[in-house]
Design a protein around this motif. Sequence first.
Motif, PDB file in Angstrom:
ATOM      1  N   GLY A   1       0.967   4.002  -2.929  1.00  0.00           N
ATOM      2  CA  GLY A   1       0.608   5.379  -2.591  1.00  0.00           C
ATOM      3  C   GLY A   1       1.681   6.367  -3.015  1.00  0.00           C
ATOM      4  O   GLY A   1       1.377   7.441  -3.549  1.00  0.00           O
TER       5      GLY A   1
ATOM      6  N   VAL B   1      -4.974  -0.636  -5.023  1.00  0.00           N
ATOM      7  CA  VAL B   1      -5.198  -0.078  -3.695  1.00  0.00           C
ATOM      8  C   VAL B   1      -6.527  -0.591  -3.140  1.00  0.00           C
ATOM      9  O   VAL B   1      -6.623  -0.996  -1.974  1.00  0.00           O
ATOM     10  CB  VAL B   1      -5.189   1.465  -3.747  1.00  0.00           C
TER      11      VAL B   1
ATOM     12  N   THR C   1       0.834  -1.208   0.000  1.00  0.00           N
ATOM     13  CA  THR C   1       0.000   0.000   0.000  1.00  0.00           C
ATOM     14  C   THR C   1       0.867   1.256   0.000  1.00  0.00           C
ATOM     15  O   THR C   1       0.590   2.226  -0.725  1.00  0.00           O
ATOM     16  CB  THR C   1      -0.923   0.011   1.236  1.00  0.00           C
TER      17      THR C   1
END
Length: 443
Positions: A256, A330, A252
């Motif tokens: 990101g 995501v 993640t």
Amino acid sequence: MSVGAPRGLASSGQKPITEILHPLSAAEETLSSGPDVTVNVGGDQESGLTNGTPVETSSPASASLLFNRLQLDDDSEADARDPYASTETRDLFVTVDDPKKHVSTMETYITYRVSTKTTRIEFDLPEYCVRRRYQDFDWLRIKLEDSQPTHLIPPLPEKFVMKGVVDRFSEEFVETRMKALDKFLKRVADHPVLSFNPHLNAFLSAKDLNKRQGLALLTKVGESVKHVAGGYKLRARPPEFCAMGEYLDTFTQKLGTIDRIAQRILKEQSEYLTELREYGTVYSSWAGSEEELRRPLEGVAGCVTTCCGALEDMSENMSQDFLPVLREYVLYIESMKNVLRKRDQSQAEYEGRLEAAILRKQEDRTPMPVEVEKCQDKVECFNADLKADWERWQSNKRQDFKQLLTGMADKNINHYEKCQAAWESLITLLQEKQTEDKTSETN
């Protein structure tokens, strides 16, 4: 419509429950070791789960090793082990295309054509063609999540307008959403368990989808965890599932960071493109007022125009192909974490019931209640399904990111080749102009 039980579930490659070595087998030593993890098993509300102190283990399923499994080379051996990779064994094909805008006095919305071809006996016809809107896809996902809680359900694109898109009825937005819906439905149709769900059958074949009419569930595994102990502390998440959670957290963060940088690059490219277009216009205007330099100046303007087009194509690829894949994964990670939380709740329920049964057995020598065995079966089912879906997800991820990064490389190469060819042609033009000038001076 004939909707039967999914007799093909045994083909998922999972071992029977009786053959699975459960990490919480009735040994009391297992229940007393490992760090505590707080899990709320009271009611339907799911709270956040803390991973606790990482478990030190020599198991190969460490977070770092799992993260290194994002390989970009051809993993032919993995594909050979995956029986779902070959199209020869598939018997259900779905496609989402042909978006259409509908305007009524009450609302405006987009529908998509969902085409199905199949040889399965659960379907009355070999081909179907229906129209569905976004909320129909959302209904399907909710039904899949409720009826198949032990499995990873692919994510849908976000319902609301994505970042940077103002008009949800714009051609670009509708095209991006259509691709995402098509990918979602294909992932469900390729799954050896989800593809047999009766709600999917209804979604693909029913002319008018009655979302209020409930369908009989295949299993009661999806029932919410009952009140066992208001805030039971999970003894220890098995190491392999701890590694999964750590991997998802790391993945993640990586996605990101890439997304934030890509958004900045896209913004800077847009600003640069505006300046570049204005830059080319200046040369075109200059060429009209100075005859001696007209051809070289027009050549420069043409080079700038070519570079603008190449940059525009590269930016379009990033916004429509690259960023949506990042966002999908995501959302995929959130879905996987949700399944992990449910697995932990199921384990917590089993541990709570088992401890209570052990205490009662010590007091009055009563036999082990049937509910404890049912809870153990549920945990084993979660473990087996989650492991199978994890492997499938990893295989899909490798292929998706290989295709994504290869496409990005091709677009960048294409961009620079176009720019290089344009400026090289300008050099040829300037050399010809220089030769002409020398010839004119000699004469």
